[in-house]
Design an enzyme around this catalytic site. Structure first.
Site, PDB file in Angstrom:
ATOM      1  CE  LYS A 180      -5.782 -10.006 -10.812  1.00  0.00           C
ATOM      2  NZ  LYS A 180      -7.101  -9.773 -11.217  1.00  0.00           N
ATOM      3  CB  VAL A 237      -4.483  -7.998  -1.498  1.00  0.00           C
ATOM      4  CG1 VAL A 237      -3.928  -8.227  -2.644  1.00  0.00           C
ATOM      5  CG2 VAL A 237      -5.812  -9.070  -1.363  1.00  0.00           C
ATOM      6  N   GLY A 238      -2.441  -6.010  -0.139  1.00  0.00           N
ATOM      7  CA  GLY A 238      -1.414  -5.044  -0.092  1.00  0.00           C
ATOM      8  C   GLY A 238      -0.233  -5.518   0.633  1.00  0.00           C
ATOM      9  CD  GLU A 255      -1.856   5.117  -1.682  1.00  0.00           C
ATOM     10  OE1 GLU A 255      -2.496   5.370  -0.920  1.00  0.00           O
ATOM     11  OE2 GLU A 255      -0.543   5.590  -1.778  1.00  0.00           O
ATOM     12  CB  CYS A 289     -10.065   4.406  -0.709  1.00  0.00           C
ATOM     13  SG  CYS A 289      -9.762   5.297  -1.898  1.00  0.00           S
ATOM     14  CD  GLU A 390     -11.641  -0.005   3.194  1.00  0.00           C
ATOM     15  OE1 GLU A 390     -11.196  -1.185   3.187  1.00  0.00           O
ATOM     16  OE2 GLU A 390     -11.587   1.084   2.783  1.00  0.00           O
TER      17      GLU A 390
END
Ligand SMILES: NC(=O)c1ccc[n+]([C@@H]2O[C@H](COP(=O)([O-])OP(=O)(O)OC[C@H]3O[C@@H](n4cnc5c(N)ncnc54)[C@H](O)[C@@H]3O)[C@@H](O)[C@H]2O)c1
Ligand SMILES: O=CCCC(=O)C(=O)O
Length: 488
Positions: A180, A237-238, A255, A289, A390
């Site tokens: 996805k 989301v992770g 990650e 990242c 972040e």
């Protein structure tokens, strides 16, 4: 080869065929450099489309795992060769979809090819050990088996390299895949899958479904026939994906974000440190990242470093990333732009001093895209939001410190731990930094970004679920170890 696009709508790849979604809804993929020229449209697929993809991957699983690693690797070699032929087109598509400059997208595509070749070779490498048993008449060894169906959920910021560094090891170690992609860069993803299709992978071994994260991504994480989920993206989301996978006993790998520091020690080569800070912070418009976000500078070198940093940042050319002279492209989407502007405003409100940039560019050609100036704050303290969260845009915070100990304390004073770098000529200092810095990627006299495909990559603290991707380390996630005891 079946067609992947009808009326300029890119389709899903399920069971070896380009398929129309059960939904009539579509998503327009825009070009963040020029929103008046959309890149194309993708399908906003449904749970039923996902179901078909998982079923196809599940049905293909047994035959695929029964091939030798070398035979699976041959498919990857072929995909690498086809990607090489289509590299320019795929790099251009990535640039159009998410705005990194064309040379950067070309470099990333070459990296994708190299990753495919690396994992093709992995198919021939060892999968276990012989371990002496305490029973003298027994033979004991370990072997590795694939997980089964693996769900790959990828972000938009490395649209070629990240999907490939997940799919290539998944496949070579014998798993089948449902991928996805991020909607922002789904057309690049589809073109990569066309390369896999042309390489002749058996039906169902690799599948792609486009659509909303809340439908397709979430559905993958929840699906009982998906035994492994590999995710790269945001922390929010992770964490949800990790919890979902944990609850149903699936293996997962996350990650996520970073707040990466660079320390400029008193003995640093200023020219080298400034160039690397600019590259680490502003390449890909700060959307790596591993991007440098905090610049921690020892007081004795601060003024000289600051002056050169400002001088060189002013030379950066901003514009449409397809143009050769452009160094800094747009931010990837309207949402990311608003997020970045929000953090710039927050920095100002919490008392940091804006010393360069900080403005959205809206005149002339800039009007059509999502452009922001490279931005530098100083007088930043570690408790400020812009020193903790972040930003994922071309924004850096300068933090002045009095000693090397303070520099490392400040560098570690965040919830993230992805990458970190130091500029120093002193061996003792860099060894201390490598030892004490809480980050999965340590770089010395080099920018904080820059991942090598043959080495393990991943973060500490909240940057990761503590597993590692890439290199041989990928084997740990994409396989399970079995210990076999054989009595003679
Ligand atoms: N550590 C790393 O290796 C690494 C690498 C690249 C990017 N990132 C991080 O990724 C983020 C930027 O990427 P992004 O904006 O695409 O992240 P994101 O989390 O918004 O999206 C990532 C992927 O998850 C999907 N998704 C969204 N909601 C979902 C849900 N509820 N369930 C399942 N899937 C869902 C998205 O559609 C996309 O494919 C940054 O935080 C960046 O630091 C980390
Ligand atoms: O965005 C995360 C990946 C970073 C990367 O590949 C790099 O820094 O080279």
């Amino acid at each position: 080869m079946s067609m992947n696009v009808t009326t300029n709508v890119y389709r899903n790849f399920i069971n070896g065929e380009w398929q129309e979604s059960k939904s009539a809804e579509q998503i327009t993929v825009i070009n963040p450099a020029d929103t008046s020229t959309p890149v194309g449209r993708i399908q906003s697929s449904t749970a039923a489309d996902l179901e078909a993809a998982v079923e196809a991957a599940d049905a293909a699983r047994k035959e695929w795992r029964s091939l030798s690693g070398a035979a699976r690797g041959d498919f990857l070699y072929r995909a690498a060769a086809i990607l090489e032929e289509r590299a320019e087109e795929i790099a251009e598509t990535a640039t159009k979809e998410m705005g990194k400059t064309l040379p950067e997208a070309r470099g990333e595509t070459q990296r994708g090819i190299a990753i495919l070749k690396f994992y093709a070779g992995e198919g021939m490498r060892k999968t276990g050990d012989v371990i002496p048993s305490t029973d003298a008449s027994a033979f004991m060894y370990t072997t590795r088996v694939p997980l089964g169906v693996v769900g790959v959920i990828a972000p938009w910021n490395f649209p070629v390299a990240i999907p490939i560094w997940k799919m290539a090891p998944a496949l070579v170690y014998g798993n089948t895949v449902v991928f996805k992609p991020a909607s922002e860069t789904a057309i690049t993803a589809i073109k990569i899958i066309e390369c896999f299709e042309a390489a002749g992978f058996p039906k169902g071994v690799i599948n792609l479904v486009t659509g909303a994260g809340s439908v397709i991504g979430k559905g993958l994480a929840e699906h009982p026939k998906v035994q492994g989920i590999t995710f790269t993206g945001s922390n929010n989301v992770g964490k949800g994906i990790g919890l979902t996978a944990l609850e149903r006993g699936a293996k997962y790998q996350l990650e996520m974000g970073g707040k990466n520091p660079v320390i400029i020690a008193a003995d640093a080569d200023i020219e080298q440190a400034v160039d690397a800070t600019i590259s680490g912070a502003f390449r890909s418009t700060g959307q790596k990242c591993t991007a440098t976000s905090r610049v921690i500078v020892e007081a004795s070198i601060y003024d000289a470093f600051r002056e050169k940093l400002i001088e060189k940042t002013k030379d950066i050319t901003i514009g449409n990333s397809l143009e050769q002279e452009v160094w800094l492209g747009p931010i990837a989407s309207e949402a990311q732009l608003q997020n970045c502007l929000h953090y710039i405003q927050t920095g100002i409100e919490e008392g940091a001093k804006l010393i360069l940039g900080g403005e959205q560019l809206t005149d002339g050609d800039y009007e059509k895209g999502f452009y922001v100036q490279p931005t530098i704050f100083e007088d930043v303290t570690t408790d400020m939001v812009i020193a903790q969260e972040e930003i994922f845009g071309p924004v850096i915070a300068l933090i002045k410190v009095d000693s090397e100990e303070q520099a490392i304390d400040v560098a570690n004073d965040v919830k993230f731990g992805l990458s970190a770098s130091i500029f120093t000529k002193n061996i003792g200092r860099f060894l201390q930094f490598a030892e004490e810095m809480e980050a999965g990627l340590i770089r010395v006299n080099a920018e904080s970004a820059g991942v090598e495909l043959q080495a393990p990559f991943g973060g500490m603290k909240q940057s990761s679920s503590h597993s590692r991707e890439q290199g041989e380390a990928a084997k740990e996630f994409f396989t399970s170890i079995k210990t076999v005891f054989v009595k003679g």
